[in-house]
Design a protein around this motif. Structure first.
Motif, PDB file in Angstrom:
ATOM      1  N   ASP A  93      -3.362  -1.658 -19.583  1.00 24.47           N
ATOM      2  CA  ASP A  93      -2.111  -2.746 -19.537  1.00 24.47           C
ATOM      3  C   ASP A  93      -0.950  -2.084 -20.212  1.00 24.47           C
ATOM      4  OD1 ASP A  93      -3.193  -5.173 -18.783  1.00 24.47           O
ATOM      5  OD2 ASP A  93      -4.693  -5.224 -20.355  1.00 24.47           O
ATOM      6  N   CYS A  94      -0.604  -0.813 -19.996  1.00 24.56           N
ATOM      7  CA  CYS A  94       0.539   0.045 -20.476  1.00 24.56           C
ATOM      8  C   CYS A  94       2.002  -0.694 -19.605  1.00 24.56           C
ATOM      9  CB  CYS A  94       0.608   1.422 -20.206  1.00 24.56           C
ATOM     10  SG  CYS A  94       0.448   1.797 -18.463  1.00 24.56           S
ATOM     11  N   GLY A  95       1.640  -1.281 -18.413  1.00 21.41           N
ATOM     12  CA  GLY A  95       2.861  -1.716 -17.594  1.00 21.41           C
ATOM     13  C   GLY A  95       3.691  -0.933 -16.965  1.00 21.41           C
ATOM     14  N   ARG A  96       3.340   0.492 -16.932  1.00 25.15           N
ATOM     15  CA  ARG A  96       3.987   1.394 -15.745  1.00 25.15           C
ATOM     16  C   ARG A  96       4.165   1.128 -14.525  1.00 25.15           C
ATOM     17  NH1 ARG A  96       3.614   7.290 -15.876  1.00 25.15           N
ATOM     18  NH2 ARG A  96       5.551   7.630 -16.321  1.00 25.15           N
ATOM     19  N   CYS A  97       3.106   0.319 -13.941  1.00 27.31           N
ATOM     20  CA  CYS A  97       3.009   0.032 -12.636  1.00 27.31           C
ATOM     21  C   CYS A  97       4.010  -1.226 -12.504  1.00 27.31           C
ATOM     22  CB  CYS A  97       1.636  -0.181 -12.151  1.00 27.31           C
ATOM     23  SG  CYS A  97       0.789  -1.528 -13.065  1.00 27.31           S
ATOM     24  N   LEU A  98       4.338  -2.024 -13.551  1.00 31.11           N
ATOM     25  CA  LEU A  98       5.262  -2.982 -13.277  1.00 31.11           C
ATOM     26  C   LEU A  98       6.843  -2.380 -12.972  1.00 31.11           C
ATOM     27  CD1 LEU A  98       4.207  -5.139 -16.053  1.00 31.11           C
ATOM     28  CD2 LEU A  98       3.765  -5.582 -13.977  1.00 31.11           C
ATOM     29  N   ARG A  99       7.005  -1.236 -13.690  1.00 28.91           N
ATOM     30  CA  ARG A  99       8.173  -0.797 -13.635  1.00 28.91           C
ATOM     31  C   ARG A  99       8.527  -0.050 -12.173  1.00 28.91           C
ATOM     32  NH1 ARG A  99      10.863  -1.013 -18.335  1.00 28.91           N
ATOM     33  NH2 ARG A  99       9.698  -1.014 -20.233  1.00 28.91           N
ATOM     34  N   TYR A 100       7.430   0.553 -11.785  1.00 32.88           N
ATOM     35  CA  TYR A 100       7.394   1.678 -10.614  1.00 32.88           C
ATOM     36  C   TYR A 100       7.134   1.192  -9.257  1.00 32.88           C
ATOM     37  CZ  TYR A 100       8.344   5.122 -14.151  1.00 32.88           C
ATOM     38  OH  TYR A 100       8.946   6.039 -15.038  1.00 32.88           O
ATOM     39  N   GLY A 107       0.853  -1.242   0.070  1.00 32.18           N
ATOM     40  CA  GLY A 107      -0.066  -0.119   0.010  1.00 32.18           C
ATOM     41  C   GLY A 107       0.784   1.322  -0.204  1.00 32.18           C
ATOM     42  N   CYS A 108       2.162   1.158  -0.643  1.00 32.18           N
ATOM     43  CA  CYS A 108       2.912   2.301  -0.664  1.00 32.18           C
ATOM     44  C   CYS A 108       2.528   3.608  -1.559  1.00 32.18           C
ATOM     45  CB  CYS A 108       4.441   1.751  -1.093  1.00 32.18           C
ATOM     46  SG  CYS A 108       4.619   1.390  -2.730  1.00 32.18           S
ATOM     47  N   ILE A 109       1.507   3.534  -2.510  1.00 35.87           N
ATOM     48  CA  ILE A 109       0.897   4.599  -3.172  1.00 35.87           C
ATOM     49  C   ILE A 109       1.964   4.884  -4.001  1.00 35.87           C
ATOM     50  CG2 ILE A 109      -0.624   5.289  -1.197  1.00 35.87           C
ATOM     51  CD1 ILE A 109       1.087   7.808  -1.362  1.00 35.87           C
ATOM     52  N   ASN A 110       3.082   4.089  -4.689  1.00 36.16           N
ATOM     53  CA  ASN A 110       3.925   4.392  -5.840  1.00 36.16           C
ATOM     54  C   ASN A 110       3.016   4.436  -7.025  1.00 36.16           C
ATOM     55  OD1 ASN A 110       6.637   5.315  -5.111  1.00 36.16           O
ATOM     56  ND2 ASN A 110       6.583   3.747  -3.854  1.00 36.16           N
ATOM     57  N   CYS A 111       2.251   3.364  -7.204  1.00 35.45           N
ATOM     58  CA  CYS A 111       1.937   2.966  -8.404  1.00 35.45           C
ATOM     59  C   CYS A 111       0.751   3.998  -8.733  1.00 35.45           C
ATOM     60  CB  CYS A 111       0.896   1.596  -8.406  1.00 35.45           C
ATOM     61  SG  CYS A 111       0.005   1.387  -7.108  1.00 35.45           S
ATOM     62  N   ILE A 112       0.061   4.539  -7.810  1.00 34.90           N
ATOM     63  CA  ILE A 112      -1.136   5.450  -8.198  1.00 34.90           C
ATOM     64  C   ILE A 112      -0.490   6.732  -8.810  1.00 34.90           C
ATOM     65  CG2 ILE A 112      -2.641   4.753  -6.241  1.00 34.90           C
ATOM     66  CD1 ILE A 112      -2.014   7.263  -4.932  1.00 34.90           C
ATOM     67  N   LYS A 113       0.781   7.230  -8.746  1.00 32.48           N
ATOM     68  CA  LYS A 113       1.279   8.355  -9.021  1.00 32.48           C
ATOM     69  C   LYS A 113       1.766   7.973 -10.815  1.00 32.48           C
ATOM     70  CE  LYS A 113       1.018  11.045  -5.751  1.00 32.48           C
ATOM     71  NZ  LYS A 113       0.134  12.241  -5.581  1.00 32.48           N
ATOM     72  N   TYR A 114       1.939   7.015 -11.083  1.00 30.90           N
ATOM     73  CA  TYR A 114       2.330   6.844 -12.484  1.00 30.90           C
ATOM     74  C   TYR A 114       1.368   6.059 -13.274  1.00 30.90           C
ATOM     75  CZ  TYR A 114       6.901   7.542 -10.388  1.00 30.90           C
ATOM     76  OH  TYR A 114       7.983   8.052  -9.492  1.00 30.90           O
ATOM     77  N   CYS A 115       0.223   5.818 -12.925  1.00 34.91           N
ATOM     78  CA  CYS A 115      -0.783   5.255 -13.911  1.00 34.91           C
ATOM     79  C   CYS A 115      -1.320   6.266 -14.749  1.00 34.91           C
ATOM     80  CB  CYS A 115      -1.989   4.468 -12.900  1.00 34.91           C
ATOM     81  SG  CYS A 115      -3.069   3.916 -14.121  1.00 34.91           S
ATOM     82  N   PRO A 116      -1.345   6.214 -16.267  1.00 28.80           N
ATOM     83  CA  PRO A 116      -1.987   7.387 -17.041  1.00 28.80           C
ATOM     84  C   PRO A 116      -3.427   7.770 -16.872  1.00 28.80           C
ATOM     85  CG  PRO A 116      -1.035   5.270 -18.198  1.00 28.80           C
ATOM     86  CD  PRO A 116      -0.688   5.350 -16.927  1.00 28.80           C
ATOM     87  N   THR A 117      -4.048   6.339 -16.619  1.00 25.16           N
ATOM     88  CA  THR A 117      -5.538   6.569 -16.714  1.00 25.16           C
ATOM     89  C   THR A 117      -6.111   6.547 -15.525  1.00 25.16           C
ATOM     90  OG1 THR A 117      -5.661   4.007 -16.737  1.00 25.16           O
ATOM     91  CG2 THR A 117      -5.643   5.387 -18.775  1.00 25.16           C
ATOM     92  N   VAL A 168      -5.610   2.653  -3.711  1.00 24.92           N
ATOM     93  CA  VAL A 168      -4.970   2.195  -2.532  1.00 24.92           C
ATOM     94  C   VAL A 168      -6.237   2.275  -1.440  1.00 24.92           C
ATOM     95  CG1 VAL A 168      -3.244   1.990  -0.783  1.00 24.92           C
ATOM     96  CG2 VAL A 168      -2.616   2.509  -2.911  1.00 24.92           C
ATOM     97  N   GLN A 169      -6.758   1.040  -0.916  1.00 24.54           N
ATOM     98  CA  GLN A 169      -7.879   1.157  -0.133  1.00 24.54           C
ATOM     99  C   GLN A 169      -7.459   0.046   0.868  1.00 24.54           C
ATOM    100  OE1 GLN A 169     -11.153   0.458  -2.736  1.00 24.54           O
ATOM    101  NE2 GLN A 169     -11.186   2.697  -3.213  1.00 24.54           N
ATOM    102  N   ASN A 170      -7.797   0.362   2.205  1.00 27.48           N
ATOM    103  CA  ASN A 170      -7.467  -0.586   3.280  1.00 27.48           C
ATOM    104  C   ASN A 170      -5.854  -1.281   3.088  1.00 27.48           C
ATOM    105  OD1 ASN A 170     -10.076  -0.325   4.191  1.00 27.48           O
ATOM    106  ND2 ASN A 170     -10.923  -1.830   2.612  1.00 27.48           N
ATOM    107  N   GLY A 171      -5.121  -0.362   2.909  1.00 22.20           N
ATOM    108  CA  GLY A 171      -3.543  -0.780   2.733  1.00 22.20           C
ATOM    109  C   GLY A 171      -3.312  -1.624   1.750  1.00 22.20           C
TER     110      GLY A 171
END
Length: 459
Positions: free
Chosen positions: A46-53, A17-27, A32-35
């Motif tokens: 399916d751009c895969g940015r969250c896979l990288r970050y 639940g570190c919230i890194n992914c929400i900053k990089y998702c283009p759509t 992040v809910q309940n941790g």
């Protein structure tokens, strides 16, 4: 068929639940809910940015296992052009193609060979429909899905031709049936992919009813196996290569434009840059363009999340490789029986629409604007949404509350605490028994509310 199948999924056990992914998702498909992170399949492209970050590797790409080869009587590998740029000092692509045969495939057909065919077909189509230009490339499934959900006015500008990987699969299957006499179900067509978006394409294709690809393997899984089977003794290699610079160039940003052999084009790589270009196209800021190539990954397909090499190094490797290649080896005249046109058209999916009617959407938009003004505007992500405006949208959609904002929550608790304090002070001074009893009940409710809100936040 499910319109919103995704090949990028969440590993809940790994998610912190570190919230890194929400900053990089283009759509803004992640909350992040309940941790724990949660991916909205309707918003995900399916751009895969969250896979990288994702620092905890909680986002995972779904693809098929190499062991699937055993489940077919005859198998054909479709190597993506970006596969060649993963290897050091590669001067002859036949080394890779022969290694694919050695590792267990019965035949290979280069996607880059099909790319040369699509280049010719694209050039012919654009010249025939020049009054409708500019056309937008449909080779990248992520871009295609992005346009489907966010840019409906650009759908008519999509180039209605099959992607090279689909053309390669159709040619490979027909050739395998002719050579073996086996029924289609016994023949396995395996695409070796640089990204998870192609996995989604196979399961839920756009522009066609059903893909001819059976399985999708990841480059990063095939790469170490190929290394064991590669030989540099060129005297023992079978001549399998059927593509040149134009076809293999499709693996890099700008390669598709170069294959059209025409001016007045635009090539863009990276999903955030693609979003800007699409917005400018929608606003008609470009003039005189004939073709727009958009790649979701930085550097093009060589930057796909399922590759192993740095995209910029991979691009440098391609430039070295192309020195030994002819311009092109595959031509339309050699494949007269191939249909390059889409069989269906992409339809707008209004997943981001707020209401069921224009009036309702307008009212909800007004509520979002009002809520956004009330929120601190820090876009800190502590609420689990990527921005204050995104939280406001979630609130209006009924998927969040204003107290999800930590700053609004602190203000709410402060106000509630003051009310409790004032009520307790007045209760001490009140002499009337009935009023004291009523105030005591109100005080109890306030304390229960305060306790419940704090416990909710702690969870």
């Amino acid at each position: 068929m499910d319109k919103f199948i995704n090949s990028v999924q969440l590993d809940k056990k790994a998610c912190t639940g570190c919230i890194n992914c929400i900053k990089y998702c283009p759509t803004q498909a992640i909350r992040v809910q309940n941790g724990k992170a949660k991916i909205n399949p309707k918003f995900c492209i399916d751009c895969g940015r969250c896979l990288r970050y994702c620092p905890h590797h909680a986002k995972v790409a779904i693809y098929d296992s190499v062991d699937e080869i055993k489940n077919y009587k005859y198998t054909v590998a479709l190597p993506a052009p970006s596969l060649y740029t993963q290897f050091n000092n590669l001067k002859n692509v036949d080394i890779v193609l022969n290694a694919l045969i050695s590792m267990g495939f019965d035949d290979v057909f280069e996607v880059s060979a099909a790319a040369e065919l699509v280049s010719e077909a694209s050039h012919a189509y654009i010249q025939e429909h020049i009054d409708e230009a500019p056309f937008i490339s449909t080779a990248c499934p992520t871009i295609l899905r992005l346009i489907r959900v966010k840019f409906p006015t650009l759908i008519p500008r999509l180039l209605p031709l099959k992607a090279p990987v689909e053309v390669a699969a159709e040619i490979a299957r027909k050739r395998a049936i002719e050579q073996t006499g086996l029924p289609s179900e016994d023949i396995g067509i395996f695409f070796i992919s640089p990204c998870p978006s192609k996995v989604t394409y196979v399961k839920s294709p756009l522009g066609i009813e059903k893909s001819e690809i059976d399985k999708v393997l990841a480059i990063k899984e095939v790469y170490p196996i190929l290394l064991e089977h590669m030989t540099h003794d060129e005297s023992t290699l079978k001549p399998l290569a059927a593509s040149g610079r134009i076809g293999i160039g499709w693996g890099n940003a700008g390669g598709e434009c170069n294959g059209l052999l025409t001016d007045n084009h635009l090539a863009c790589d990276g999903i955030m840059s693609a979003l800007r270009v699409l917005s400018d196209l929608e606003d008609e800021k470009f003039h005189g363009l004939k073709f727009v190539e958009l790649n979701a990954c930085n550097g093009g397909c060589v930057g796909g999340p399922l590759t192993v090499e740095n995209p910029y190094i991979a691009t440098a490797k391609y430039k070295k490789l192309q020195r030994n290649l002819p311009v092109s080896r595959s031509h339309l005249k050699d494949y007269n029986n191939v249909d390059y046109q889409w069989s269906t058209y992409v339809e707008y999916e209004p997943v981001f629409r707020l209401g069921t009617s224009f009036r309702e959407s307008f009212e909800m938009m007004g509520a979002i604007e009002e809520l956004t003004e009330q929120l601190p505007g820090l876009d800190c992500g502590s609420c689990g949404a990527p921005s204050c405006r995104a939280l406001a949208e979630d609130i209006v959609r009924g998927k969040a509350t204003k107290n999800d904002c930590i700053y609004s929550f602190h203000e709410y608790i402060s106000t509630l605490s003051k009310d409790i304090s004032d009520l307790m002070a007045s209760l001490e001074q009140e002499q009337d028994a009935d009023i004291r009893a009523e105030s005591a009940q109100t005080l109890k409710k306030y304390i229960q509310t305060l306790t419940a809100e704090i416990e909710k936040k702690e969870q």
